[in-house]
Scaffold this active site. Structure first.
Site, PDB file in Angstrom:
ATOM      1  N   SER A   1       0.837  -1.197   0.000  1.00  0.00           N
ATOM      2  CA  SER A   1       0.000   0.000   0.000  1.00  0.00           C
ATOM      3  C   SER A   1       0.873   1.248   0.000  1.00  0.00           C
ATOM      4  O   SER A   1       2.011   1.220   0.474  1.00  0.00           O
ATOM      5  CB  SER A   1      -0.863   0.011   1.267  1.00  0.00           C
ATOM      6  OG  SER A   1      -1.554   1.228   1.415  1.00  0.00           O
TER       7      SER A   1
ATOM      8  N   TYR B   1      -2.104  -0.531  10.286  1.00  0.00           N
ATOM      9  CA  TYR B   1      -2.110  -0.827   8.850  1.00  0.00           C
ATOM     10  C   TYR B   1      -0.828  -0.321   8.185  1.00  0.00           C
ATOM     11  O   TYR B   1      -0.156  -1.070   7.467  1.00  0.00           O
ATOM     12  CB  TYR B   1      -3.345  -0.208   8.188  1.00  0.00           C
ATOM     13  CG  TYR B   1      -3.501  -0.588   6.735  1.00  0.00           C
ATOM     14  CD1 TYR B   1      -3.996  -1.837   6.388  1.00  0.00           C
ATOM     15  CD2 TYR B   1      -3.148   0.296   5.720  1.00  0.00           C
ATOM     16  CE1 TYR B   1      -4.136  -2.192   5.053  1.00  0.00           C
ATOM     17  CE2 TYR B   1      -3.280  -0.058   4.391  1.00  0.00           C
ATOM     18  CZ  TYR B   1      -3.777  -1.302   4.057  1.00  0.00           C
ATOM     19  OH  TYR B   1      -3.908  -1.662   2.746  1.00  0.00           O
TER      20      TYR B   1
ATOM     21  N   LYS C   1       2.101  -2.836   6.547  1.00  0.00           N
ATOM     22  CA  LYS C   1       2.442  -2.710   5.129  1.00  0.00           C
ATOM     23  C   LYS C   1       3.903  -2.322   4.951  1.00  0.00           C
ATOM     24  O   LYS C   1       4.567  -2.776   4.014  1.00  0.00           O
ATOM     25  CB  LYS C   1       1.503  -1.729   4.420  1.00  0.00           C
ATOM     26  CG  LYS C   1       0.077  -2.253   4.286  1.00  0.00           C
ATOM     27  CD  LYS C   1       0.029  -3.562   3.512  1.00  0.00           C
ATOM     28  CE  LYS C   1      -1.397  -4.017   3.238  1.00  0.00           C
ATOM     29  NZ  LYS C   1      -1.456  -5.153   2.315  1.00  0.00           N
TER      30      LYS C   1
END
Length: 187
Positions: free
Chosen positions: A79, A92, A96
């Site tokens: 991402s 998150y 990532k």
């Protein structure tokens, strides 16, 4: 379908499949919480799916490729959040970022076996998860305003990039991150 956090079930399912030449690791969760509100369960689930599952599935597949002498390619879906902090994305963004580094280590260690490993790093993609987390017009407007192309990615934008990295057209590309962010990171 299986729980990617269940290593035994993954070992049985993936180990029974194959032979493999290509792998795309695309499963992810995004439990959005501010840094001060991160729960142990959200952290563990994110680590299990966004990082641990990629590591484990890739191990199983790479071992099969090596045993069969197959030159292959692995693409991990990361991402833009691995490169830029986003509010309420502490876990998150972190998982990532860890995935990006794991992919580089995999590229280094699997390269001698003729297995290439890369990541694609999209902006928000209009999947079910993307719609759930970015449906608030005030939240999405702030993000879209930072994207020079003025929109979120569609699924095909990501798929076409993955297909390129899996193909022989990228035969000398390994350990790279392909940004699919509409220019988000340049602003």
């Amino acid at each position: 379908c299986l729980d990617l956090a269940d290593w035994e079930a993954v070992e049985a399912a993936v180990g029974a499949a194959g032979p493999f030449e290509l792998l795309v690791n695309n499963a992810a969760v995004a439990e959005l919480q501010s840094f001060l509100e991160v729960t142990r369960s959200a952290l563990q689930r994110s680590l299990d799916v966004n990082f641990g599952a990629v590591l484990h599935v890739s191990q199983i597949v790479a071992r099969q490729m090596i045993a069969q002498g197959v030159a292959g390619a692995i693409v991990n879906v990361s991402s833009q959040a691995s490169k830029r902090a986003l509010r309420d994305h502490a876990v998150y963004c972190s998982t990532k970022s860890a995935l990006d580094m794991l992919s580089k280590v995999m590229a280094m260690e699997l390269g001698p076996h003729k297995i290439r490993v890369n990541t694609v790093n999209p902006t928000v993609v209009m999947t079910d998860m993307g719609r759930i987390n970015w449906s608030d017009p005030q939240k999405s407007a702030a993000m879209i305003n930072r994207i020079p192309l003025g929109k979120f990615a569609e699924v095909d934008d990501v798929v076409n990039s993955i297909l390129f990295l899996l193909s022989d057209k990228s035969a000398m590309t390994t350990g790279s991150s392909l940004m699919i962010d509409g220019g988000f990171l340049v602003s």
